[in-house]
Design an enzyme around this catalytic site. Sequence first.
Site, PDB file in Angstrom:
ATOM      1  N   GLU A  38      89.048  59.772  55.092  1.00 56.23           N
ATOM      2  CA  GLU A  38      89.740  60.450  55.993  1.00 56.23           C
ATOM      3  C   GLU A  38      89.013  60.760  57.481  1.00 56.23           C
ATOM      4  OE1 GLU A  38      91.893  64.922  57.067  1.00 56.23           O
ATOM      5  OE2 GLU A  38      91.575  64.028  54.967  1.00 56.23           O
ATOM      6  N   ASP A  42      89.559  59.146  61.142  1.00 56.39           N
ATOM      7  CA  ASP A  42      89.754  60.071  62.305  1.00 56.39           C
ATOM      8  C   ASP A  42      89.101  59.687  63.375  1.00 56.39           C
ATOM      9  OD1 ASP A  42      91.043  62.474  63.428  1.00 56.39           O
ATOM     10  OD2 ASP A  42      88.702  62.890  63.550  1.00 56.39           O
ATOM     11  N   ASP A 111      97.006  62.276  56.128  1.00 57.28           N
ATOM     12  CA  ASP A 111      95.606  62.258  55.563  1.00 57.28           C
ATOM     13  C   ASP A 111      95.312  60.872  55.135  1.00 57.28           C
ATOM     14  OD1 ASP A 111      95.335  64.833  56.510  1.00 57.28           O
ATOM     15  OD2 ASP A 111      95.273  65.753  54.407  1.00 57.28           O
ATOM     16  N   GLU A 114      94.839  58.231  57.862  1.00 49.40           N
ATOM     17  CA  GLU A 114      93.654  57.976  58.486  1.00 49.40           C
ATOM     18  C   GLU A 114      92.427  57.678  57.424  1.00 49.40           C
ATOM     19  OE1 GLU A 114      93.323  61.691  61.704  1.00 49.40           O
ATOM     20  OE2 GLU A 114      92.967  62.333  59.729  1.00 49.40           O
TER      21      GLU A 114
END
Length: 252
Positions: A38, A42, A111, A114
């Site tokens: 994640e 991101d 989450d 990502e």
Amino acid sequence: MSLATLETRLDHRFGNAALLEQALTHRSHSARHNERLEFLGDSVLNFVVAAMLFERFPKLDEGDLSRLRANLVKQASLADIGQRLELSQYLRLGEGELKSGGFRRPSILADAVEAIFGAAFLDGGFDTARKVIVRQYQPVLASVDPKTLGKDAKTLLQEFLQGRKLALPLYTVVATHGAAHSQQFEVECAIPALEIKVVAPGASRRAAEQSAAKLALEAAQAASPARAVRKQGKARKAAQLSLPVAVAQEVK
């Protein structure tokens, strides 16, 4: 459940399927969870979305581009992508999260999205991750209006009504469902002046209000042209009724 359908939706067949499995694994399920993926996803996501916005809106300044990017990569936007991918049926959650409805929790869905982007980066490099992200964000960018960047549905509805000198909407919780730790709310948004009443659900009161405001704004925008036509019709009729009176006064 087979991940082949999900890979088709992502437009990427993973060479290392374990990466995709890890991206779908919540920390409540096992020690090999998706939080590091994640983190990576991101960073890749922010870069790719920034590049997409830079190309699509050549006249926007840095501040507007930043606000627009923040709106596109926030939790709610990512959760929407997760729902579109139907991630709920693929998530690997611990027993407690399953019982509390974690498979539909926006934060868990966001989450996982990502983490999938991070997994795609590790599996095929930057170009692969970019392709996966662009595929998910193209339909989102197609409907983006820079004039509304960073504004939520309640703010947009308020501005719409104030611009037409109409009273602000009324929000009422009409129902709640589920246990205290996983409640679902239903909120009604009413605009008396336009005779609009809509109800929308949400995982929190605020989320339900935002969903209801979005529906109400769509209904108000559709109703406005018809309302304008009715007002013009009434004005025309009043003018026609007053014409004989004016003629009579001239005759006198």
